[in-house]
Design a protein around this motif. Structure first.
Motif, PDB file in Angstrom:
ATOM      1  N   ALA A  16       0.847  -1.193   0.000  1.00 42.77           N
ATOM      2  CA  ALA A  16       0.000   0.000   0.000  1.00 42.77           C
ATOM      3  C   ALA A  16       0.882   1.242   0.000  1.00 42.77           C
ATOM      4  CB  ALA A  16      -0.908   0.003   1.221  1.00 42.77           C
ATOM      5  N   SER A  17       0.416   2.292  -0.631  1.00 41.60           N
ATOM      6  CA  SER A  17       1.124   3.559  -0.633  1.00 41.60           C
ATOM      7  C   SER A  17       1.252   4.059   0.803  1.00 41.60           C
ATOM      8  CB  SER A  17       0.347   4.571  -1.480  1.00 41.60           C
ATOM      9  OG  SER A  17       0.967   5.819  -1.431  1.00 41.60           O
ATOM     10  N   GLY A  18       2.449   4.460   1.200  1.00 36.24           N
ATOM     11  CA  GLY A  18       2.651   4.940   2.562  1.00 36.24           C
ATOM     12  C   GLY A  18       2.929   3.843   3.566  1.00 36.24           C
ATOM     13  N   GLY A  19       3.046   2.607   3.109  1.00 37.54           N
ATOM     14  CA  GLY A  19       3.349   1.492   4.006  1.00 37.54           C
ATOM     15  C   GLY A  19       2.176   0.558   4.199  1.00 37.54           C
ATOM     16  N   GLY A  20       2.466  -0.601   4.735  1.00 40.90           N
ATOM     17  CA  GLY A  20       1.434  -1.607   4.942  1.00 40.90           C
ATOM     18  C   GLY A  20       1.103  -2.327   3.651  1.00 40.90           C
ATOM     19  N   ALA A  21      -0.058  -2.952   3.622  1.00 37.57           N
ATOM     20  CA  ALA A  21      -0.460  -3.731   2.459  1.00 37.57           C
ATOM     21  C   ALA A  21      -1.977  -3.818   2.379  1.00 37.57           C
ATOM     22  CB  ALA A  21       0.127  -5.142   2.534  1.00 37.57           C
ATOM     23  N   ILE A  68      -4.412  -3.797  -5.888  1.00 36.96           N
ATOM     24  CA  ILE A  68      -3.255  -2.897  -5.944  1.00 36.96           C
ATOM     25  C   ILE A  68      -3.453  -1.821  -4.893  1.00 36.96           C
ATOM     26  CG2 ILE A  68      -2.730  -3.272  -8.395  1.00 36.96           C
ATOM     27  CD1 ILE A  68      -4.056  -0.524  -8.932  1.00 36.96           C
ATOM     28  N   GLY A  69      -2.343  -1.317  -4.381  1.00 42.37           N
ATOM     29  CA  GLY A  69      -2.392  -0.149  -3.514  1.00 42.37           C
ATOM     30  C   GLY A  69      -2.499   1.084  -4.402  1.00 42.37           C
ATOM     31  N   THR A  70      -3.299   2.058  -4.003  1.00 42.91           N
ATOM     32  CA  THR A  70      -3.491   3.268  -4.802  1.00 42.91           C
ATOM     33  C   THR A  70      -2.709   4.433  -4.198  1.00 42.91           C
ATOM     34  OG1 THR A  70      -5.518   3.760  -3.569  1.00 42.91           O
ATOM     35  CG2 THR A  70      -5.747   2.512  -5.630  1.00 42.91           C
ATOM     36  N   THR A  71      -2.487   5.464  -4.991  1.00 37.44           N
ATOM     37  CA  THR A  71      -1.651   6.583  -4.552  1.00 37.44           C
ATOM     38  C   THR A  71      -2.242   7.358  -3.380  1.00 37.44           C
ATOM     39  OG1 THR A  71      -2.655   8.024  -6.215  1.00 37.44           O
ATOM     40  CG2 THR A  71      -0.601   6.888  -6.827  1.00 37.44           C
ATOM     41  N   ASP A  72      -3.540   7.225  -3.137  1.00 36.47           N
ATOM     42  CA  ASP A  72      -4.165   7.916  -2.004  1.00 36.47           C
ATOM     43  C   ASP A  72      -4.123   7.085  -0.722  1.00 36.47           C
ATOM     44  OD1 ASP A  72      -6.042   5.947  -2.507  1.00 36.47           O
ATOM     45  OD2 ASP A  72      -7.733   7.316  -2.735  1.00 36.47           O
ATOM     46  N   GLY A  73      -3.417   5.961  -0.735  1.00 34.97           N
ATOM     47  CA  GLY A  73      -3.314   5.102   0.443  1.00 34.97           C
ATOM     48  C   GLY A  73      -4.411   4.072   0.553  1.00 34.97           C
ATOM     49  N   GLY A  74      -5.269   3.998  -0.453  1.00 34.31           N
ATOM     50  CA  GLY A  74      -6.356   3.030  -0.468  1.00 34.31           C
ATOM     51  C   GLY A  74      -6.002   1.780  -1.251  1.00 34.31           C
TER      52      GLY A  74
END
Length: 105
Positions: A16-21, A68-74
């Motif tokens: 995920a964007s910003g970390g995590g998954a 997929i992880g999105t650029t907004d963290g979603g």
């Protein structure tokens, strides 16, 4: 298939964007929907931040297969649903924001 709590199963995951998954799979929910696509967002330590079922609006089932992880963290997911009026399978797409709220009208 990765077991989650209860009868939930993760099929695949993506960073995920910003970390995590983001994880996607399905949840065995019960009537009227027997199985619903499941999206789970976890942090870097594996702690669940949120989880959401993406279920058909009528009796049927849905399964999530791609994420997929999105650029907004979603997370954005793909899969299939048995909700279609023709009795076959329909493509399932859902976009959830960083808090797990649907962002596709």
């Amino acid at each position: 298939v990765l077991p989650l709590a209860g009868h939930n199963r993760a099929i695949t995951g993506a960073p995920a964007s910003g970390g995590g998954a983001c994880l996607v799979g399905f949840s065995v929910a019960g009537e009227p929907v027997a199985r619903a696509a499941l999206v789970v967002k976890i942090d870097d330590s594996g702690k669940r931040l949120w989880s959401r079922n993406v279920a058909p609006s009528v009796k049927g089932e849905s399964f999530g297969y791609g994420v997929i992880g999105t650029t907004d963290g979603g997370c954005a997911i793909t899969g299939h649903s048995t909700e279609g009026s023709a009795g076959g399978l329909d493509v399932l797409f859902a976009k959830l924001d960083s808090r797990g709220h649907s962002s596709v009208p």
